[in-house]
Design an enzyme around this catalytic site. Structure first.
Site, mmCIF file in Angstrom:
data_model
loop_
_atom_site.group_PDB
_atom_site.id
_atom_site.type_symbol
_atom_site.label_atom_id
_atom_site.label_comp_id
_atom_site.label_asym_id
_atom_site.label_seq_id
_atom_site.Cartn_x
_atom_site.Cartn_y
_atom_site.Cartn_z
ATOM 1 C CG ASP A 138 -13.414 6.378 12.727
ATOM 2 O OD1 ASP A 138 -13.448 5.877 11.572
ATOM 3 O OD2 ASP A 138 -12.758 7.437 12.637
ATOM 4 C CD GLU A 187 -1.010 0.602 3.854
ATOM 5 O OE1 GLU A 187 -1.474 1.774 3.424
ATOM 6 O OE2 GLU A 187 -1.043 0.006 4.706
ATOM 7 C CE LYS A 231 -0.013 1.954 14.834
ATOM 8 N NZ LYS A 231 -0.784 1.365 13.703
ATOM 9 C CE LYS A 283 -6.654 7.253 5.736
ATOM 10 N NZ LYS A 283 -6.757 7.432 7.075
ATOM 11 C CB SER A 301 -11.156 1.312 8.869
ATOM 12 O OG SER A 301 -10.316 1.176 7.689
ATOM 13 C CB ALA A 302 -13.800 1.628 4.096
ATOM 14 C CG ASP A 303 -8.451 -0.433 5.998
ATOM 15 O OD1 ASP A 303 -8.551 0.203 4.938
ATOM 16 O OD2 ASP A 303 -7.540 -0.441 6.939
ATOM 17 C CB VAL A 358 -5.790 -1.531 4.185
ATOM 18 C CG1 VAL A 358 -6.077 -3.003 4.283
ATOM 19 C CG2 VAL A 358 -4.377 -1.678 4.991
HETATM 20 N N1 PSU Z 1 -2.319 1.649 10.767
HETATM 21 C C1 PSU Z 1 -1.059 1.851 10.568
HETATM 22 N N2 PSU Z 1 -0.322 2.493 9.713
HETATM 23 C C2 PSU Z 1 -1.020 2.988 8.443
HETATM 24 C C3 PSU Z 1 -2.444 2.901 8.417
HETATM 25 C C4 PSU Z 1 -3.070 2.111 9.352
HETATM 26 O O1 PSU Z 1 -0.280 1.481 11.455
HETATM 27 O O2 PSU Z 1 -0.501 3.570 7.707
HETATM 28 C C5 PSU Z 1 -3.450 3.333 7.329
HETATM 29 C C6 PSU Z 1 -3.406 2.031 6.192
HETATM 30 O O3 PSU Z 1 -3.360 2.583 4.987
HETATM 31 C C7 PSU Z 1 -4.875 1.876 6.640
HETATM 32 C C8 PSU Z 1 -5.382 3.147 7.097
HETATM 33 O O4 PSU Z 1 -5.649 1.027 5.465
HETATM 34 O O5 PSU Z 1 -4.533 3.715 7.686
HETATM 35 C C9 PSU Z 1 -6.854 3.007 7.831
HETATM 36 O O6 PSU Z 1 -7.233 4.319 7.867
HETATM 37 P P1 PSU Z 1 -8.855 4.720 8.439
HETATM 38 O O7 PSU Z 1 -8.629 4.458 9.627
HETATM 39 O O8 PSU Z 1 -9.072 6.175 8.070
HETATM 40 O O9 PSU Z 1 -9.783 3.739 7.585
HETATM 41 MN MN MN Z 2 -12.056 5.979 9.790
#
Ligand code: PSU
Ligand code: MN
Length: 308
Positions: free
Chosen positions: A141, A28, A162, A89, A143-145, A109
């Site tokens: 909140d 990524e 984390k 992003k 994540s779309a992951d 991701v």
């Molecule tokens: N966790 C990490 N490092 C990162 C990310 C997550 O330790 O760089 C990044 C990844 O690209 C992950 C994104 O897909 O943050 C998730 O963001 P959000 O929570 O806004 O979906």
């Molecule tokens: Mn988010």
């Protein structure tokens, strides 16, 4: 083999490997543009690609450049992503906008999984997965992951989640989305900086062949979606939970005070943790990504052997 989607720009190295059914490992780019400071971000990106090549696979770092989705990047393109101030992003919801406007996008991701899948790549290595944020019952909140893991057929190798996130709720969502979660060589779900999270892993794998067999079994049955392979950080690089937990709590308090939310939340927290630890967390982060790259390369090699 299905051909890569015609809108993708593939490097010759990646296109040749996919055509010959040799192992390819996706990477990524949000981690480069929004996850680590310069110059460590670009050094990390290049070193991880090198590890994958040394392991006998082809690395494919994924990003959108000038509105075009790229699968495989040059060294200069990695530098651009690590330094340019105007890199969006890009999660899956952002891809249409970034492409239509001709922008640069660093893929999360979720977005990396989607583009990898469109290219025909089945293994993807990263550091940490997004998940259910602490306080999500109020903030919504999530994540779309996780959504993407529920629908796109890619195995994602990470060091877990984390504790800026709610690990228990993240595991619940992954269960609902029918995502197999395989902890590598352990019975416990790893918490990124720390090997332990206090949460049992739903499933365990002890070899790349075992992981590849789960991937093949899932997709053979037409069960859409990914496989989460969670690989604990090596002991030598670990930041013990009792040490990092207080730092994460401090970062979360600072984020609330700063009024940061939405897609800024994760980058803010990552940056703040690096500041509070004086860079120690960055060293651990880089070590775990490299560790994941070694495992992902072996999984991609096993899987290529199964399906070719
Ligand atoms: N966790 C990490 N490092 C990162 C990310 C997550 O330790 O760089 C990044 C990844 O690209 C992950 C994104 O897909 O943050 C998730 O963001 P959000 O929570 O806004 O979906
Ligand atoms: Mn988010």
């Amino acid at each position: 083999m299905t051909l890569p989607h015609p809108s993708l720009v593939l490097t010759a190295e990646v296109a040749d490997a996919l055509r010959d059914r040799r192992p390819v490992v996706a990477l990524e780019s949000t981690i480069i543009s929004h996850g680590m400071p310069h110059p460590q971000n670009v050094d990390m990106a290049r070193e991880v690609e090198q590890i994958i090549r040394e392991g006998g696979a082809v690395p494919a770092t994924i990003a959108v450049l000038d509105g075009r989705p790229h699968v495989g990047l040059s060294s200069n393109e990695l530098e651009l992503l690590g330094t340019a101030p105007d890199v969006t992003k890009a999660s899956v919801r952002d891809l249409p906008y970034v492409i239509a406007r001709g922008l640069h996008g660093a893929t999360t991701v979720a977005a990396t999984m989607r583009l990898a899948s469109l290219a025909g790549i089945r293994v993807f290595v990263t550091g940490g997965l997004g998940g259910v944020h602490r306080g999500a019952p109020e903030s919504f909140d999530i994540s779309a992951d996780l959504t993407e893991l529920g629908r796109t057929d890619v195995a994602v190798v990470s060091a877990g989640v984390k504790s800026i996130l709610d690990i228990g709720l993240t595991l619940e969502r992954l269960e609902t989305l029918s995502v197999p979660v395989l902890a590598y060589g352990t019975d416990e779900f790893p918490a990124f900086f720390s090997r332990s999270s206090g949460h049992a892993a739903p499933m365990r794998a002890d070899s790349p062949a075992e992981v590849a067999a789960v991937m093949a079994a899932k997709w053979d049955l037409g069960i859409d979606g990914g496989v989460a392979v969670v690989n604990p950080i090596p002991e030598a690089d670990e930041i013990p939970a009792e040490q990092i937990d207080g730092i994460i709590a401090e970062a979360l308090t600072d984020m609330q005070a700063a009024g940061v939310h939405g897609n800024e939340a994760t980058p803010y927290l990552l940056g703040r943790i690096v500041e509070i630890t004086g860079g120690t967390s960055l060293v651990a982060n880089i070590a775990l990504v490299k560790h994941n790259a070694r495992l992902g390369t072996r999984i991609a090699t096993e899987y290529a052997g199964l399906v070719s």
